[in-house]
Design a protein around this motif. Sequence first.
Motif, PDB file in Angstrom:
ATOM      1  N   LEU A 178       0.821  -1.208   0.000  1.00 33.78           N
ATOM      2  CA  LEU A 178       0.000   0.000   0.000  1.00 33.78           C
ATOM      3  C   LEU A 178       0.856   1.259   0.000  1.00 33.78           C
ATOM      4  CD1 LEU A 178      -2.819   1.363   0.322  1.00 33.78           C
ATOM      5  CD2 LEU A 178      -2.484   1.181   2.792  1.00 33.78           C
ATOM      6  N   LEU A 179       1.871   1.283   0.849  1.00 36.76           N
ATOM      7  CA  LEU A 179       2.691   2.487   0.983  1.00 36.76           C
ATOM      8  C   LEU A 179       3.792   2.564  -0.064  1.00 36.76           C
ATOM      9  CD1 LEU A 179       3.072   2.694   4.881  1.00 36.76           C
ATOM     10  CD2 LEU A 179       1.544   4.002   3.408  1.00 36.76           C
ATOM     11  N   ASP A 180       4.276   1.422  -0.537  1.00 36.99           N
ATOM     12  CA  ASP A 180       5.399   1.383  -1.479  1.00 36.99           C
ATOM     13  C   ASP A 180       5.079   0.422  -2.616  1.00 36.99           C
ATOM     14  OD1 ASP A 180       7.900   1.605  -2.669  1.00 36.99           O
ATOM     15  OD2 ASP A 180       8.906   0.273  -1.238  1.00 36.99           O
ATOM     16  N   PRO A 181       4.091   0.770  -3.456  1.00 38.42           N
ATOM     17  CA  PRO A 181       3.643  -0.181  -4.492  1.00 38.42           C
ATOM     18  C   PRO A 181       4.730  -0.546  -5.499  1.00 38.42           C
ATOM     19  CG  PRO A 181       2.674   2.000  -4.831  1.00 38.42           C
ATOM     20  CD  PRO A 181       3.326   2.023  -3.486  1.00 38.42           C
ATOM     21  N   GLN A 182       5.710   0.324  -5.705  1.00 35.09           N
ATOM     22  CA  GLN A 182       6.794  -0.009  -6.636  1.00 35.09           C
ATOM     23  C   GLN A 182       7.888  -0.850  -5.981  1.00 35.09           C
ATOM     24  OE1 GLN A 182       7.985   3.185  -9.597  1.00 35.09           O
ATOM     25  NE2 GLN A 182       7.056   4.497  -8.030  1.00 35.09           N
ATOM     26  N   GLY A 183       7.832  -1.000  -4.654  1.00 32.32           N
ATOM     27  CA  GLY A 183       8.839  -1.791  -3.956  1.00 32.32           C
ATOM     28  C   GLY A 183      10.231  -1.197  -4.013  1.00 32.32           C
ATOM     29  N   LEU A 184      10.316   0.138  -3.952  1.00 26.48           N
ATOM     30  CA  LEU A 184      11.593   0.822  -4.128  1.00 26.48           C
ATOM     31  C   LEU A 184      12.314   1.132  -2.822  1.00 26.48           C
ATOM     32  CD1 LEU A 184      10.644   3.381  -6.948  1.00 26.48           C
ATOM     33  CD2 LEU A 184      11.778   1.158  -7.182  1.00 26.48           C
ATOM     34  N   PHE A 185      11.614   1.035  -1.683  1.00 25.35           N
ATOM     35  CA  PHE A 185      12.240   1.433  -0.428  1.00 25.35           C
ATOM     36  C   PHE A 185      12.873   0.238   0.282  1.00 25.35           C
ATOM     37  CE2 PHE A 185      11.048   5.786   1.424  1.00 25.35           C
ATOM     38  CZ  PHE A 185      11.255   6.413   0.200  1.00 25.35           C
ATOM     39  N   ASN A 186      14.191   0.261   0.320  1.00 24.00           N
ATOM     40  CA  ASN A 186      15.006  -0.716   1.050  1.00 24.00           C
ATOM     41  C   ASN A 186      14.589  -2.165   0.794  1.00 24.00           C
ATOM     42  OD1 ASN A 186      17.334  -0.884   2.554  1.00 24.00           O
ATOM     43  ND2 ASN A 186      16.347  -0.635   4.528  1.00 24.00           N
ATOM     44  N   PRO A 187      14.487  -2.587  -0.458  1.00 21.15           N
ATOM     45  CA  PRO A 187      14.093  -3.976  -0.741  1.00 21.15           C
ATOM     46  C   PRO A 187      15.133  -4.960  -0.247  1.00 21.15           C
ATOM     47  CG  PRO A 187      14.896  -2.900  -2.728  1.00 21.15           C
ATOM     48  CD  PRO A 187      14.783  -1.818  -1.691  1.00 21.15           C
ATOM     49  N   GLY A 188      14.678  -6.159   0.096  1.00 18.39           N
ATOM     50  CA  GLY A 188      15.575  -7.195   0.591  1.00 18.39           C
ATOM     51  C   GLY A 188      15.873  -7.078   2.061  1.00 18.39           C
ATOM     52  N   LYS A 189      15.248  -6.128   2.751  1.00 12.49           N
ATOM     53  CA  LYS A 189      15.413  -5.950   4.186  1.00 12.49           C
ATOM     54  C   LYS A 189      14.073  -6.176   4.872  1.00 12.49           C
ATOM     55  CE  LYS A 189      19.267  -4.158   2.679  1.00 12.49           C
ATOM     56  NZ  LYS A 189      19.438  -2.703   2.664  1.00 12.49           N
ATOM     57  N   LEU A 190      14.101  -6.756   6.035  1.00 12.00           N
ATOM     58  CA  LEU A 190      12.943  -6.950   6.904  1.00 12.00           C
ATOM     59  C   LEU A 190      11.906  -7.913   6.345  1.00 12.00           C
ATOM     60  CD1 LEU A 190      11.511  -6.201   9.559  1.00 12.00           C
ATOM     61  CD2 LEU A 190      10.463  -4.267   8.358  1.00 12.00           C
TER      62      LEU A 190
END
Length: 466
Positions: free
Chosen positions: A451-463
């Motif tokens: 919902l907040l990051d639909p493009q998946g651009l923020f810090n992918p591969g973490k958490l």
Amino acid sequence: MSSLAEELRAIVGDRHVLQSEAEMAPYLVDWMGKYHGQAQLVVSPGTTAEVSDTVRACARHGAIVVPQGGNTSLSGGATPGSAGAVVLSTRRLRTLRRVDPVGNTITAEAGCILAEVQQAAQSAGRYFPLSLGAEGSCTIGGNVATSAGGVAVLRYGNMRDLTLGVEVVLPDGRLFDGLRDLRKDSTGYSLRDLFVGSEGTLGIITAATLRLFPTPRASVTAMASVEGLDQAVSLLNQINDHCGDRLSAFEYISGACLSVIAKHVPSAPLPLPAASDAVLIELTDSHADAPLAAMLEEQLVTASEAGLISDAVVAQNAAQAGAFWKVREAISEALVREGGSAKHDVAVPVSSLPEFVADADAAVQRVMPGARPVIFGHLGDGNLHYNLLRPVDAGNAFPGWDRVTSGVHAVVSQYRGSISAEHGIGQLRVGEMPAFKGEIELELMQRIKGLLDPQGLFNPGKLLPL
């Protein structure tokens, strides 16, 4: 990417966009040297508005954004992975916006160093209790993003408990102004809590409003020898009952851990023999004349008569108290000098700690006979650093640590505990999340991320698992 670099230079200025390998190098490796990443550039906005404009530009170009504060992560959470990533450093967001000693709050921008916030609170006659080994370099934004803990969680809570409000730039560049000075607000979902502990996957924290407390004016510190965790937990319960919220710290250090300190860090002499386990106890009070020493000494006498402790020493002044804490702070150095350790930052219910350690020890020996547990941590809140040294005869080659960690974490799961109490998931533990989070829990987290990051651009591969 060159056009993105040009846009970012127009936003933050030429000298705050780095592209050469030499300039970017410090931002591409974690402080333990375990994770090495790649990036196209590093950008350092100086205001919240510049963060918003920077994020909008990155979103238009489809560029991955990796937020980074003091870069003191223990789990690789701030190290980029992709060569196309933009590392967004918050170190220039250094304004202390407001200190309110009446309302007991402080509002600090994300790049403020933790030690600076502590000092600002002290200058206002107040106390900010978060205390970490990296407090001279870690930043408030990173502390909030990882819900940092430290030694005073027992009395004051972790960063989630200390954070009243946050200001966050969302992945589309919009600003969520959730800065609040309120203790009570029953007007819907706690959006603040989405971002505390989110590790930069949902937004970039640009400022936070934090709780302050009366300054402790009296304190007493003691170290006591215990035969094992059973006695340590019983002692904790006794002191909790009789001292209440004056108990600010209750740290456990195993005998094996004390032996390694004695071997490698002579500048931190042990107040008690290393043969037994030890607990480090601190009481504090805002009243200068509070009879803390007498109170603690009475409890130690009672504990000795009950067979909970075999020896104890109470610090007679601030210098002695500092020497006791130096033993606790020397653990990391001692373990490095011993050859490094496999680290497990776990939490289980306090009452289950003795059984957990016994079961974890057994699981480890089944996988790697001779592995040496060196355990320490924040016993009062159930967070142990269950670390393991290689077998004495293993040399420098010791395969199989992944299976050891799997065994330890399987025991954590049996006790419905956490595999990351205060260090964060980052990229270190992200692959284990499906095994330790329920299906619905992971689904809800993924849906919030989408919902907040639909493009998946923020810090992918973490958490969150990809």
